[in-house]
Design a protein around this motif. Structure first.
Motif, PDB file in Angstrom:
ATOM      1  N   GLN A  42       0.823  -1.203   0.000  1.00  9.75           N
ATOM      2  CA  GLN A  42       0.000   0.000   0.000  1.00  9.75           C
ATOM      3  C   GLN A  42       0.862   1.260   0.000  1.00  9.75           C
ATOM      4  OE1 GLN A  42      -3.378   0.120  -0.342  1.00  9.75           O
ATOM      5  NE2 GLN A  42      -3.002   2.325  -0.557  1.00  9.75           N
ATOM      6  N   THR A  92       1.957   1.769  -3.457  1.00  7.83           N
ATOM      7  CA  THR A  92       0.838   2.277  -4.260  1.00  7.83           C
ATOM      8  C   THR A  92       0.626   3.773  -4.018  1.00  7.83           C
ATOM      9  OG1 THR A  92      -0.248   0.114  -4.181  1.00  7.83           O
ATOM     10  CG2 THR A  92      -1.630   2.005  -4.734  1.00  7.83           C
ATOM     11  N   ASP A 115       0.934   6.758  -6.683  1.00  5.03           N
ATOM     12  CA  ASP A 115      -0.141   7.740  -6.875  1.00  5.03           C
ATOM     13  C   ASP A 115       0.413   9.160  -6.878  1.00  5.03           C
ATOM     14  OD1 ASP A 115      -2.013   5.747  -7.043  1.00  5.03           O
ATOM     15  OD2 ASP A 115      -2.639   5.893  -4.943  1.00  5.03           O
ATOM     16  N   GLN A 167       6.769  -3.554  -6.238  1.00  7.63           N
ATOM     17  CA  GLN A 167       5.355  -3.899  -6.080  1.00  7.63           C
ATOM     18  C   GLN A 167       5.066  -5.286  -6.652  1.00  7.63           C
ATOM     19  OE1 GLN A 167       2.407  -1.648  -8.384  1.00  7.63           O
ATOM     20  NE2 GLN A 167       1.267  -1.310  -6.476  1.00  7.63           N
TER      21      GLN A 167
END
Length: 346
Positions: A195, A198, A202, A259
């Motif tokens: 996360q 991520t 972003d 990831q």
């Protein structure tokens, strides 16, 4: 010749006292019959259950062994020496003995008083003497229990075999549940890390960095077109786009690789978690029962013939030694008297 003479002398000596030997052996025989009667020595009966250990009882390994290339993972495969020895250790464990002691109230059944010294040791020692767990010549495990009641002996032997399932499944379930918790923690930590990546991607996406390689290729193509058309404003805009990609592109690539790696790790951990969950919640028999114990009508103790033979032999030897001892004393007494008489005459 001396040994031969001594042997014949012994035979002649026994023949001389043959009536006494016969009387003693007859009396010992009668006493043996009386003593070994069930009213004096309570007979005991032995029941035996025979089991085989499997190669493995891991539910996950059995279910995932689709091709059965590894015979160790075959649910029908019998165990080898290592698994059999491990199972015998479990069968001899104190936990199984505790179950028998509580279920059959053996403390009172064996008449052991709790106010006596070392009563616990006496209780376990008594139970161990009446239990016999050993390997057979064909690699199976024989569970034998001796008791005054043949029904109780058979029931205890079968219960020992049944408790093996309960104890071994519980031990392996506890280990599997511990593994589940550890794997769940690893998944949670990996998902948190994923996360974070991520979130970082972003942030980069807001800066206009999505897929570095693809974006660079497209921008270079547009840059070449703009340069060929003499569109200087477009060239400057595309140069800024390249500078931005150069600054943040490598980081975006590294984050995406990380990831993917974490995603692969989560997949492997989830597969292991599924195996552990199957082992934790799946219960399979941990043994092959070849022969259940049944109540027998033939006593295993006392063995009247063996006791009778040993008693007769012992009585014969003891009587012979006593007679030889008496004769020896008589000979010494005669020698002493003869010496005294010779001395007085002189």
């Amino acid at each position: 010749m001396n040994n031969e003479f001594n042997s014949f002398s012994l035979i002649n000596y026994v023949w001389k006292w043959r009536k006494l030997f016969l009387i003693v052996c007859f009396i010992v025989g009668v006493l043996t019959i009386v003593i070994t009667h069930r009213t004096i020595i309570r007979p005991r009966f032995t029941s035996t259950a025979i089991i085989y250990a499997p190669r493995t009882n891991s539910v996950s390994k059995i279910l995932t062994n689709e091709t059965n290339i590894n015979e160790r993972l075959d649910i029908k495969a019998y165990a080898i020496e290592e698994e059999t020895e491990q199972m015998m250790e479990i069968l001899n464990s104190r936990e199984i003995k505790d179950v028998l002691i509580e279920r059959y109230d053996l403390l009172n059944y064996y008449g052991i008083k709790t106010n006596r010294k070392a009563w616990k040791a006496k209780l376990y020692e008594t139970l161990e003497n009446l239990m016999n767990i050993k390997r057979t010549q064909y690699g199976a495990i024989a569970i034998s229990v001796t008791d005054w009641d043949p029904e109780r002996a058979a029931s205890m032997a079968n219960d020992i075999a049944a408790e093996l399932d309960t104890l071994k499944n519980r031990i392996e379930r506890e280990r599997a549940l511990g593994a589940c918790k550890a794997l769940e923690i690893l998944i949670q930590e990996a998902e948190i890390e994923c996360q974070k990546i991520t979130d970082s991607l972003d942030v980069l996406a807001k800066k206009g960095v999505f897929y570095y390689d693809y974006q660079v290729e497209r921008v270079i193509q547009q840059y070449a077109v703009a340069l060929g058309q003499g569109n200087m404003a477009g060239v400057q805009r595309l140069q800024k786009e390249l500078e931005k990609l150069e600054k943040w592109g490598n980081k975006a690539n590294a984050l995406r690789r990380e990831q993917l790696n974490i995603g692969d790790q989560i997949g492997l951990i989830r597969a292991k978690l599924l195996d552990a969950q199957m082992d934790a919640h799946g219960i399979v028999p941990v043994k092959f029962v070849i022969q259940k114990a049944i109540a027998t009508d033939k006593k295993s103790y006392p063995k009247k013939i063996i006791i009778g033979i040993l008693a007769e032999v012992g009585a014969f030897i003891l009587t012979l030694m006593i007679l030889l001892f008496i004769d020896k004393i008589k000979q010494e007494t005669v020698l002493v008297d003869h010496s005294e008489n010779t001395t007085q005459k002189e």
